[in-house]
Write a protein that holds these residues in place. Structure first.
Motif, PDB file in Angstrom:
ATOM      1  N   SER A  26       0.952  -1.130  -0.039  1.00  0.00           N
ATOM      2  CA  SER A  26      -0.086  -0.092   0.022  1.00  0.00           C
ATOM      3  C   SER A  26       0.923   1.155  -0.023  1.00  0.00           C
ATOM      4  O   SER A  26       0.440   2.099  -0.584  1.00  0.00           O
ATOM      5  CB  SER A  26      -0.943   0.184   1.111  1.00  0.00           C
ATOM      6  N   ALA A  27       1.935   1.015   0.816  1.00  0.00           N
ATOM      7  CA  ALA A  27       2.892   2.432   1.000  1.00  0.00           C
ATOM      8  C   ALA A  27       3.571   2.533  -0.683  1.00  0.00           C
ATOM      9  O   ALA A  27       3.777   3.625  -0.966  1.00  0.00           O
ATOM     10  CB  ALA A  27       4.034   2.152   1.862  1.00  0.00           C
ATOM     11  N   ALA A  28       3.773   1.467  -1.259  1.00  0.00           N
ATOM     12  CA  ALA A  28       4.517   1.807  -2.625  1.00  0.00           C
ATOM     13  C   ALA A  28       3.561   2.353  -3.579  1.00  0.00           C
ATOM     14  O   ALA A  28       3.670   3.280  -4.389  1.00  0.00           O
ATOM     15  CB  ALA A  28       4.959   0.548  -3.172  1.00  0.00           C
ATOM     16  N   VAL A  29       2.148   1.790  -3.489  1.00  0.00           N
ATOM     17  CA  VAL A  29       1.269   2.422  -4.388  1.00  0.00           C
ATOM     18  C   VAL A  29       1.014   3.756  -3.962  1.00  0.00           C
ATOM     19  O   VAL A  29       0.780   4.761  -4.960  1.00  0.00           O
ATOM     20  CB  VAL A  29      -0.094   1.660  -4.366  1.00  0.00           C
ATOM     21  N   CYS A  30       0.845   4.252  -2.811  1.00  0.00           N
ATOM     22  CA  CYS A  30       0.576   5.704  -2.464  1.00  0.00           C
ATOM     23  C   CYS A  30       1.732   6.444  -2.913  1.00  0.00           C
ATOM     24  O   CYS A  30       1.578   7.428  -3.411  1.00  0.00           O
ATOM     25  CB  CYS A  30       0.379   5.812  -0.900  1.00  0.00           C
ATOM     26  N   ALA A  31       2.840   6.249  -2.711  1.00  0.00           N
ATOM     27  CA  ALA A  31       3.983   6.799  -3.571  1.00  0.00           C
ATOM     28  C   ALA A  31       3.802   7.142  -4.880  1.00  0.00           C
ATOM     29  O   ALA A  31       4.227   8.159  -5.265  1.00  0.00           O
ATOM     30  CB  ALA A  31       5.163   6.175  -2.956  1.00  0.00           C
ATOM     31  N   ARG A  32       3.418   6.139  -5.372  1.00  0.00           N
ATOM     32  CA  ARG A  32       3.379   6.272  -6.963  1.00  0.00           C
ATOM     33  C   ARG A  32       2.138   7.207  -7.134  1.00  0.00           C
ATOM     34  O   ARG A  32       2.199   8.227  -8.083  1.00  0.00           O
ATOM     35  CB  ARG A  32       3.119   4.967  -7.559  1.00  0.00           C
ATOM     36  N   LEU A  33       1.186   7.265  -6.286  1.00  0.00           N
ATOM     37  CA  LEU A  33      -0.285   8.293  -6.583  1.00  0.00           C
ATOM     38  C   LEU A  33       0.442   9.605  -6.078  1.00  0.00           C
ATOM     39  O   LEU A  33       0.139  10.478  -7.189  1.00  0.00           O
ATOM     40  CB  LEU A  33      -1.107   7.919  -5.525  1.00  0.00           C
ATOM     41  N   VAL A  34       1.220  10.002  -5.332  1.00  0.00           N
ATOM     42  CA  VAL A  34       1.925  11.196  -5.097  1.00  0.00           C
ATOM     43  C   VAL A  34       2.368  11.694  -6.239  1.00  0.00           C
ATOM     44  O   VAL A  34       2.460  12.817  -6.538  1.00  0.00           O
ATOM     45  CB  VAL A  34       2.483  11.387  -3.631  1.00  0.00           C
TER      46      VAL A  34
END
Length: 198
Positions: A26-34
């Motif tokens: 989830s953290a990796a996905v969120c970083a890509r969203l940012v």
């Protein structure tokens, strides 16, 4: 395999991921969203819609927190009551939630419950017009290489997505374990233009 069988199988696969693995993904996905929404540099204020993760879903909470920190308006889905659904033609809307108010928003605490318009403080949690969204993060159960998405079967996003601006980024998020060879679709099922997984 029909949709119901596929849904059960993929949710079981997702549930089998341990908590630390789900958090890291989830953290990796969120970083890509940012990164997609402009990273940490100066940008015009934006409006993003996310969802409150249920069960073992990919969790966009870190992205929502980063968006709020950058001054972006963050909205969450709120399900309409049956009467309001008939009145507006949609089963859900997006309501803006200030960073410190998330714990007070009943539709975040109970994402599948339907709320009558009068049951939600619209001055505190205003409805965001669909055309005002710059990005919408969409939950999913399964996806394939064509962008076909299997949701939970309610059709809420399939009805909502056609109402947003063509400039809005539509992004599904998931874990790699949710990828399948083929998602069975019906005519009302809309493929997602972008899916981020980890």
């Amino acid at each position: 395999m029909d949709k119901a069988e596929l849904r059960r199988a993929i949710i079981a696969r997702r549930d089998a991921l341990d908590l630390d693995m789900r958090a890291a993904k989830s953290a990796a996905v969120c970083a890509r969203l940012v990164e997609l929404l402009g990273g940490s540099g100066p940008a015009a204020p934006r409006t993003v819609a996310v969802y409150a993760a249920m069960g073992s879903e990919a969790d966009p909470a870190a992205f929502a927190a980063a968006a709020a920190k950058h001054g972006w308006r963050v909205a969450y889905p709120c399900m309409f009551s049956a009467a309001d659904t008939v009145a507006c033609g949609q089963r859900m809307c997006m309501r803006a939630v200030a960073a410190g108010d998330a714990s007070e928003a009943p539709f975040i605490a109970h994402p599948t419950r339907a709320f009558a318009a009068m049951d939600v403080d619209s001055s505190r949690f205003p409805i965001v017009p669909a055309e005002a969204l710059d990005m919408i993060v969409v939950p999913l159960v399964a996806f394939d290489h064509t962008g076909a998405r299997l949701g939970y079967g309610g059709g809420c996003y399939d009805r909502y997505l056609p109402t947003i601006s063509p400039a809005c980024q539509i992004i599904g998020i998931a874990f790699d374990e949710q990828r399948v060879d083929h998602v069975p679709t019906d005519t009302h099922d809309l493929p997602l233009p972008h899916i981020i997984s980890a």
